[in-house]
Motif scaffolding. Structure first.
Motif, PDB file in Angstrom:
ATOM      1  N   TYR A 102       0.824  -1.205   0.000  1.00 59.59           N
ATOM      2  CA  TYR A 102       0.000   0.000   0.000  1.00 59.59           C
ATOM      3  C   TYR A 102       0.863   1.261   0.000  1.00 59.59           C
ATOM      4  O   TYR A 102       0.653   2.168  -0.806  1.00 59.59           O
ATOM      5  CB  TYR A 102      -0.935  -0.015   1.213  1.00 59.59           C
ATOM      6  CG  TYR A 102      -1.940   1.107   1.218  1.00 59.59           C
ATOM      7  CD1 TYR A 102      -3.084   1.047   0.442  1.00 59.59           C
ATOM      8  CD2 TYR A 102      -1.750   2.229   2.010  1.00 59.59           C
ATOM      9  CE1 TYR A 102      -4.016   2.080   0.442  1.00 59.59           C
ATOM     10  CE2 TYR A 102      -2.669   3.262   2.023  1.00 59.59           C
ATOM     11  CZ  TYR A 102      -3.795   3.186   1.234  1.00 59.59           C
ATOM     12  OH  TYR A 102      -4.706   4.212   1.234  1.00 59.59           O
ATOM     13  N   PHE A 103       1.845   1.317   0.906  1.00 61.20           N
ATOM     14  CA  PHE A 103       2.638   2.538   1.044  1.00 61.20           C
ATOM     15  C   PHE A 103       3.782   2.650   0.042  1.00 61.20           C
ATOM     16  O   PHE A 103       4.139   3.764  -0.348  1.00 61.20           O
ATOM     17  CB  PHE A 103       3.152   2.678   2.477  1.00 61.20           C
ATOM     18  CG  PHE A 103       2.071   3.050   3.439  1.00 61.20           C
ATOM     19  CD1 PHE A 103       1.505   4.310   3.428  1.00 61.20           C
ATOM     20  CD2 PHE A 103       1.588   2.118   4.345  1.00 61.20           C
ATOM     21  CE1 PHE A 103       0.486   4.653   4.296  1.00 61.20           C
ATOM     22  CE2 PHE A 103       0.564   2.453   5.224  1.00 61.20           C
ATOM     23  CZ  PHE A 103       0.020   3.720   5.196  1.00 61.20           C
ATOM     24  N   GLU A 104       4.336   1.528  -0.389  1.00 57.83           N
ATOM     25  CA  GLU A 104       5.474   1.590  -1.310  1.00 57.83           C
ATOM     26  C   GLU A 104       5.055   1.611  -2.782  1.00 57.83           C
ATOM     27  O   GLU A 104       5.769   2.148  -3.614  1.00 57.83           O
ATOM     28  CB  GLU A 104       6.420   0.412  -1.072  1.00 57.83           C
ATOM     29  CG  GLU A 104       7.119   0.489   0.273  1.00 57.83           C
ATOM     30  CD  GLU A 104       8.004  -0.718   0.562  1.00 57.83           C
ATOM     31  OE1 GLU A 104       8.226  -1.561  -0.356  1.00 57.83           O
ATOM     32  OE2 GLU A 104       8.467  -0.829   1.716  1.00 57.83           O
ATOM     33  N   ILE A 105       3.914   1.027  -3.101  1.00 61.20           N
ATOM     34  CA  ILE A 105       3.480   0.923  -4.498  1.00 61.20           C
ATOM     35  C   ILE A 105       2.207   1.734  -4.758  1.00 61.20           C
ATOM     36  O   ILE A 105       2.166   2.595  -5.623  1.00 61.20           O
ATOM     37  CB  ILE A 105       3.206  -0.555  -4.882  1.00 61.20           C
ATOM     38  CG1 ILE A 105       4.376  -1.433  -4.504  1.00 61.20           C
ATOM     39  CG2 ILE A 105       2.782  -0.661  -6.342  1.00 61.20           C
ATOM     40  CD1 ILE A 105       5.443  -1.645  -5.489  1.00 61.20           C
ATOM     41  N   HIS A 106       1.156   1.437  -3.984  1.00 64.05           N
ATOM     42  CA  HIS A 106      -0.151   2.013  -4.304  1.00 64.05           C
ATOM     43  C   HIS A 106      -0.219   3.523  -4.073  1.00 64.05           C
ATOM     44  O   HIS A 106      -0.694   4.259  -4.943  1.00 64.05           O
ATOM     45  CB  HIS A 106      -1.253   1.313  -3.512  1.00 64.05           C
ATOM     46  CG  HIS A 106      -2.611   1.742  -3.949  1.00 64.05           C
ATOM     47  ND1 HIS A 106      -3.139   1.373  -5.171  1.00 64.05           N
ATOM     48  CD2 HIS A 106      -3.527   2.543  -3.359  1.00 64.05           C
ATOM     49  CE1 HIS A 106      -4.333   1.922  -5.309  1.00 64.05           C
ATOM     50  NE2 HIS A 106      -4.598   2.636  -4.231  1.00 64.05           N
ATOM     51  N   VAL A 107       0.214   3.982  -2.920  1.00 66.39           N
ATOM     52  CA  VAL A 107       0.128   5.418  -2.640  1.00 66.39           C
ATOM     53  C   VAL A 107       0.902   6.238  -3.671  1.00 66.39           C
ATOM     54  O   VAL A 107       0.357   7.215  -4.205  1.00 66.39           O
ATOM     55  CB  VAL A 107       0.566   5.736  -1.188  1.00 66.39           C
ATOM     56  CG1 VAL A 107       0.727   7.231  -0.976  1.00 66.39           C
ATOM     57  CG2 VAL A 107      -0.441   5.164  -0.191  1.00 66.39           C
ATOM     58  N   PRO A 108       2.156   5.871  -4.010  1.00 62.20           N
ATOM     59  CA  PRO A 108       2.837   6.649  -5.058  1.00 62.20           C
ATOM     60  C   PRO A 108       2.097   6.640  -6.396  1.00 62.20           C
ATOM     61  O   PRO A 108       2.060   7.669  -7.082  1.00 62.20           O
ATOM     62  CB  PRO A 108       4.207   5.969  -5.172  1.00 62.20           C
ATOM     63  CG  PRO A 108       4.433   5.362  -3.824  1.00 62.20           C
ATOM     64  CD  PRO A 108       3.060   4.904  -3.378  1.00 62.20           C
ATOM     65  N   LEU A 109       1.487   5.498  -6.766  1.00 63.92           N
ATOM     66  CA  LEU A 109       0.689   5.455  -8.002  1.00 63.92           C
ATOM     67  C   LEU A 109      -0.499   6.405  -7.905  1.00 63.92           C
ATOM     68  O   LEU A 109      -0.766   7.190  -8.818  1.00 63.92           O
ATOM     69  CB  LEU A 109       0.148   4.043  -8.231  1.00 63.92           C
ATOM     70  CG  LEU A 109       0.996   3.037  -8.970  1.00 63.92           C
ATOM     71  CD1 LEU A 109       0.318   1.671  -8.954  1.00 63.92           C
ATOM     72  CD2 LEU A 109       1.266   3.477 -10.389  1.00 63.92           C
TER      73      LEU A 109
END
Length: 104
Positions: free
Chosen positions: A21-28
Protein backbone atom coordinates in the motif's frame (compact mmCIF):
# COMPACT_ATOMS: atom_id res chain seq x y z
CA UNK A 1 -14.89 19.53 -2.74
CA UNK A 2 -15.59 15.84 -3.38
CA UNK A 3 -14.12 12.86 -1.60
CA UNK A 4 -13.45 9.24 -2.33
CA UNK A 5 -13.24 7.17 0.84
CA UNK A 6 -11.81 3.66 0.53
CA UNK A 7 -12.18 1.32 3.50
CA UNK A 8 -10.03 -1.81 3.72
CA UNK A 9 -10.78 -4.67 6.12
CA UNK A 10 -7.90 -6.15 8.08
CA UNK A 11 -5.99 -8.41 5.66
CA UNK A 12 -4.54 -11.81 6.52
CA UNK A 13 -1.01 -10.43 6.15
CA UNK A 14 -1.05 -6.88 7.52
CA UNK A 15 2.67 -6.32 6.99
CA UNK A 16 2.55 -7.33 3.30
CA UNK A 17 -0.59 -5.23 2.75
CA UNK A 18 0.96 -2.13 4.31
CA UNK A 19 4.25 -2.58 2.46
CA UNK A 20 2.46 -2.76 -0.90
CA UNK A 21 0.00 0.00 0.00
CA UNK A 22 2.64 2.54 1.04
CA UNK A 23 5.47 1.59 -1.31
CA UNK A 24 3.48 0.92 -4.50
CA UNK A 25 -0.15 2.01 -4.30
CA UNK A 26 0.13 5.42 -2.64
CA UNK A 27 2.84 6.65 -5.06
CA UNK A 28 0.69 5.45 -8.00
CA UNK A 29 -2.44 7.12 -6.64
CA UNK A 30 -0.67 10.40 -5.93
CA UNK A 31 -0.08 10.74 -9.70
CA UNK A 32 -3.81 10.69 -10.47
CA UNK A 33 -4.74 13.93 -12.26
CA UNK A 34 -6.94 16.27 -10.25
CA UNK A 35 -6.09 14.73 -6.86
CA UNK A 36 -5.97 17.59 -4.36
CA UNK A 37 -5.07 15.70 -1.20
CA UNK A 38 -4.62 12.09 -0.04
CA UNK A 39 -5.06 11.15 3.61
CA UNK A 40 -4.58 7.73 5.18
CA UNK A 41 -5.67 6.51 8.59
CA UNK A 42 -2.89 6.08 11.11
CA UNK A 43 -3.19 3.55 13.90
CA UNK A 44 -6.09 1.38 14.98
CA UNK A 45 -9.57 2.22 13.75
CA UNK A 46 -12.12 2.25 16.54
CA UNK A 47 -15.87 2.51 16.75
CA UNK A 48 -17.92 4.04 19.56
CA UNK A 49 -18.26 0.52 21.00
CA UNK A 50 -14.63 -0.60 20.62
CA UNK A 51 -12.34 -2.04 17.99
CA UNK A 52 -13.34 -2.70 14.39
CA UNK A 53 -12.35 -5.12 11.65
CA UNK A 54 -11.18 -2.18 9.52
CA UNK A 55 -7.44 -1.90 8.94
CA UNK A 56 -6.99 1.18 6.74
CA UNK A 57 -9.05 4.09 5.42
CA UNK A 58 -7.85 6.21 2.52
CA UNK A 59 -9.49 9.54 1.72
CA UNK A 60 -8.82 11.19 -1.63
CA UNK A 61 -9.94 14.76 -2.31
CA UNK A 62 -10.99 16.18 -5.68
CA UNK A 63 -12.76 19.36 -6.84
CA UNK A 64 -16.06 17.59 -7.59
CA UNK A 65 -17.55 14.24 -8.60
CA UNK A 66 -16.88 14.94 -12.27
CA UNK A 67 -13.19 15.38 -11.43
CA UNK A 68 -13.19 11.93 -9.77
CA UNK A 69 -14.72 10.41 -12.92
CA UNK A 70 -12.11 12.09 -15.12
CA UNK A 71 -9.31 11.10 -12.74
CA UNK A 72 -10.14 7.40 -12.79
CA UNK A 73 -10.66 7.39 -16.55
CA UNK A 74 -7.05 8.59 -16.96
CA UNK A 75 -4.15 6.15 -17.46
CA UNK A 76 -2.91 6.99 -13.94
CA UNK A 77 -6.34 6.35 -12.43
CA UNK A 78 -6.65 3.07 -14.34
CA UNK A 79 -3.20 2.00 -13.08
CA UNK A 80 -4.12 2.80 -9.46
CA UNK A 81 -7.40 0.89 -9.81
CA UNK A 82 -5.65 -2.13 -11.30
CA UNK A 83 -3.04 -2.05 -8.54
CA UNK A 84 -5.72 -1.98 -5.86
CA UNK A 85 -7.00 -5.28 -7.21
CA UNK A 86 -3.53 -6.81 -6.72
CA UNK A 87 -3.30 -6.26 -2.97
CA UNK A 88 -7.05 -6.21 -2.25
CA UNK A 89 -8.51 -8.55 -4.88
CA UNK A 90 -11.74 -9.33 -3.06
CA UNK A 91 -14.03 -6.43 -3.98
CA UNK A 92 -16.58 -7.64 -1.44
CA UNK A 93 -14.23 -6.66 1.39
CA UNK A 94 -13.28 -3.20 0.14
CA UNK A 95 -15.81 -0.41 0.45
CA UNK A 96 -15.67 2.79 -1.63
CA UNK A 97 -17.76 5.90 -1.21
CA UNK A 98 -17.74 8.92 -3.51
CA UNK A 99 -19.52 12.10 -2.52
CA UNK A 100 -19.58 15.88 -2.66
CA UNK A 101 -19.16 17.79 0.57
CA UNK A 102 -20.64 21.00 1.84
CA UNK A 103 -19.78 22.82 5.00
CA UNK A 104 -22.68 23.35 7.39
Amino acid sequence: MARMVVIYPTPKDVEAFDRHYFEIHVPLAKRIPGLRKYEVSDGPIATPVGTSSIHRIGTLYFDDLAAIERAFASPEGQAAGADRRIYAPDDSGVQMFLFDNKEV
